[in-house]
Each structure stands twice: as structure tokens, then as C-alpha cells.
Design a protein around this motif. Sequence first.
Motif, short mmCIF file in Angstrom:
data_model
loop_
_atom_site.label_atom_id
_atom_site.label_comp_id
_atom_site.label_asym_id
_atom_site.label_seq_id
_atom_site.Cartn_x
_atom_site.Cartn_y
_atom_site.Cartn_z
N THR A 15 0.81 -1.22 0.00
CA THR A 15 0.00 0.00 0.00
C THR A 15 0.84 1.26 0.00
O THR A 15 0.29 2.36 0.00
N SER A 16 2.16 1.12 -0.03
CA SER A 16 3.04 2.29 -0.04
C SER A 16 3.77 2.46 -1.35
O SER A 16 4.59 3.36 -1.49
N GLU A 17 3.52 1.61 -2.32
CA GLU A 17 4.20 1.70 -3.61
C GLU A 17 3.85 3.03 -4.27
O GLU A 17 2.68 3.34 -4.47
N ILE A 18 4.89 3.78 -4.61
CA ILE A 18 4.68 5.07 -5.25
C ILE A 18 4.48 4.89 -6.75
O ILE A 18 3.61 5.49 -7.35
N ALA A 19 5.29 4.05 -7.35
CA ALA A 19 5.17 3.81 -8.78
C ALA A 19 4.01 2.85 -9.01
O ALA A 19 2.93 3.04 -8.49
N ARG A 20 4.24 1.79 -9.73
CA ARG A 20 3.15 0.83 -9.94
C ARG A 20 3.21 -0.23 -8.83
O ARG A 20 4.28 -0.72 -8.49
N PRO A 21 2.08 -0.55 -8.27
CA PRO A 21 2.09 -1.59 -7.22
C PRO A 21 2.42 -2.95 -7.82
O PRO A 21 1.98 -3.27 -8.92
N LEU A 22 3.22 -3.70 -7.12
CA LEU A 22 3.61 -5.03 -7.56
C LEU A 22 2.89 -6.07 -6.71
O LEU A 22 2.73 -5.89 -5.50
N PRO A 23 2.48 -7.18 -7.30
CA PRO A 23 1.78 -8.19 -6.52
C PRO A 23 2.72 -8.92 -5.57
O PRO A 23 3.87 -9.21 -5.89
N LEU A 24 2.21 -9.18 -4.39
CA LEU A 24 2.95 -9.97 -3.41
C LEU A 24 3.08 -11.39 -3.93
O LEU A 24 2.21 -11.90 -4.63
N SER A 25 4.18 -12.06 -3.57
CA SER A 25 4.40 -13.43 -4.02
C SER A 25 5.17 -14.20 -2.96
O SER A 25 5.55 -13.64 -1.92
N HIS A 26 5.37 -15.46 -3.21
CA HIS A 26 6.16 -16.33 -2.35
C HIS A 26 5.62 -16.32 -0.91
O HIS A 26 4.42 -16.38 -0.72
N ALA A 27 6.52 -16.24 0.06
CA ALA A 27 6.11 -16.30 1.47
C ALA A 27 5.21 -15.12 1.85
O ALA A 27 4.33 -15.26 2.70
N SER A 28 5.40 -13.98 1.21
CA SER A 28 4.57 -12.81 1.52
C SER A 28 3.12 -13.03 1.08
O SER A 28 2.19 -12.65 1.79
N ALA A 29 2.92 -13.64 -0.08
CA ALA A 29 1.57 -13.94 -0.53
C ALA A 29 0.92 -14.96 0.40
O ALA A 29 -0.25 -14.82 0.76
N ALA A 30 1.67 -15.96 0.79
CA ALA A 30 1.13 -16.98 1.70
C ALA A 30 0.75 -16.36 3.04
O ALA A 30 -0.31 -16.65 3.60
N ALA A 31 1.61 -15.48 3.56
CA ALA A 31 1.30 -14.81 4.83
C ALA A 31 0.06 -13.95 4.69
O ALA A 31 -0.79 -13.92 5.58
N MET A 32 -0.07 -13.24 3.57
CA MET A 32 -1.23 -12.39 3.35
C MET A 32 -2.52 -13.20 3.30
O MET A 32 -3.55 -12.78 3.80
N LEU A 33 -2.43 -14.38 2.72
CA LEU A 33 -3.62 -15.24 2.60
C LEU A 33 -3.86 -16.06 3.85
O LEU A 33 -4.82 -16.83 3.92
N GLY A 34 -2.98 -15.92 4.85
CA GLY A 34 -3.16 -16.64 6.12
C GLY A 34 -2.78 -18.10 6.04
O GLY A 34 -3.22 -18.90 6.86
N LEU A 35 -1.96 -18.47 5.06
CA LEU A 35 -1.54 -19.86 4.92
C LEU A 35 -0.40 -20.15 5.89
O LEU A 35 0.56 -19.37 5.95
N PRO A 36 -0.46 -21.22 6.64
CA PRO A 36 0.63 -21.53 7.56
C PRO A 36 1.87 -21.98 6.79
O PRO A 36 1.78 -22.69 5.80
N LEU A 37 3.01 -21.51 7.24
CA LEU A 37 4.27 -21.85 6.60
C LEU A 37 5.22 -22.44 7.63
O LEU A 37 5.26 -21.99 8.77
N LEU A 38 5.97 -23.45 7.23
CA LEU A 38 6.87 -24.12 8.17
C LEU A 38 8.08 -23.26 8.51
O LEU A 38 8.33 -22.95 9.67
N LYS A 39 8.85 -22.87 7.51
CA LYS A 39 10.03 -22.03 7.73
C LYS A 39 10.05 -20.92 6.69
O LYS A 39 10.85 -20.92 5.75
N PRO A 40 9.17 -19.93 6.83
CA PRO A 40 9.07 -18.89 5.81
C PRO A 40 10.26 -17.93 5.86
O PRO A 40 10.85 -17.69 6.91
N ASP A 41 10.59 -17.38 4.71
CA ASP A 41 11.59 -16.32 4.61
C ASP A 41 10.87 -14.99 4.82
O ASP A 41 10.23 -14.48 3.92
N LEU A 42 10.96 -14.46 6.04
CA LEU A 42 10.24 -13.25 6.39
C LEU A 42 11.15 -12.03 6.48
O LEU A 42 10.74 -10.98 6.94
N ALA A 43 12.39 -12.17 6.03
CA ALA A 43 13.34 -11.06 6.13
C ALA A 43 12.93 -9.89 5.25
O ALA A 43 13.15 -8.74 5.60
N ARG A 44 12.33 -10.19 4.10
CA ARG A 44 11.93 -9.16 3.15
C ARG A 44 10.54 -9.50 2.62
O ARG A 44 10.11 -10.63 2.66
#
Length: 140
Positions: A70-99
Motif C-alpha cells: 500500500t506504499s508503492e509510489i510507482a506501480r504496485p507489484l503483486p505480493l508473491s512467495h512467502a509474503s503472498a502466503a502470509a497475506m492469505l493466512g496460509l501456515p508456513l513451516l520455515k518462511p523467509d520473512l526477512a523481506r
Amino acid sequence: MTAYPHDRYGLIRRDAALRRGISDSCRANDVKAGQLISLIPGVNVEPSADFDGHDGAQKLHRLKAIAVATSEIARPLPLSHASAAAMLGLPLLKPDLARVHVTTGLPEGGSVGTVRHLHPAPLDRSRATTSPRGNETVQR
């Protein structure tokens, strides 16, 4: 503690805080004191026991993903990978949450920054979905 303005996601945004008369130095001091958590530059959240443990880390990452989406100034990019899973509330075993992971839609040229991991890959809009919490687009 300072009474911060929150958006519909519970995020404290720099521009809203400034409009309320809360300075950047006040927010920085509250981050240092542990009264605010910095998600991305200009966006904070108040600490909560909800962010403790494995599930809490995913909740905090979800807020960070919302902040990026919600802070993208240019064109918003779709979330993917662990971020998409977290957004959808999917449980992840060892997600990469650093970025926050987003997909560019380009065949090459990804990058890894301090806040975002840009993944180069074509986007199939028929596989995109809107998160149940708002209007953030995620790539399935």
C-alpha cells in the motif's frame, strides 16, 4: 505513550503522524524505546503479544507486506512467495520473512533490497487474487 493515528490496517504512517503534529524524532524515539516497531521506512506498528512466536512473526510479516503493497509510489507489484502466503493466512513451516516478496512481471532484473525481494517472472493475471483483508494483489 503518544496517541498515534492508525490506518484501516492498524499501521501508523509517517504522513498521518505528521498531520497530527507528531514529529519524526518522536516516532524514532518511540522505536528506540520499544513502543513502536518499524516495518518499512515511514510505516510503524505498535508492539503486541500477537507478534510473539512463529505465528506472530507471520502476522507481523503480513503487516509489513501490507505496508509495502500500500506504499508503492510507482506501480504496485503483486505480493508473491512467502509474503503472498502470509497475506492469505496460509501456515508456513520455515518462511523467509526477512523481506517482502513481490513479482515484477519482467523476465529478468530482480533484486534484493533491505525491504523487498523483487522476483523477475511473468505475471499471469488469471492466477492473481485479492487478499481477504483488502485490495492487495497476490500471485498464486
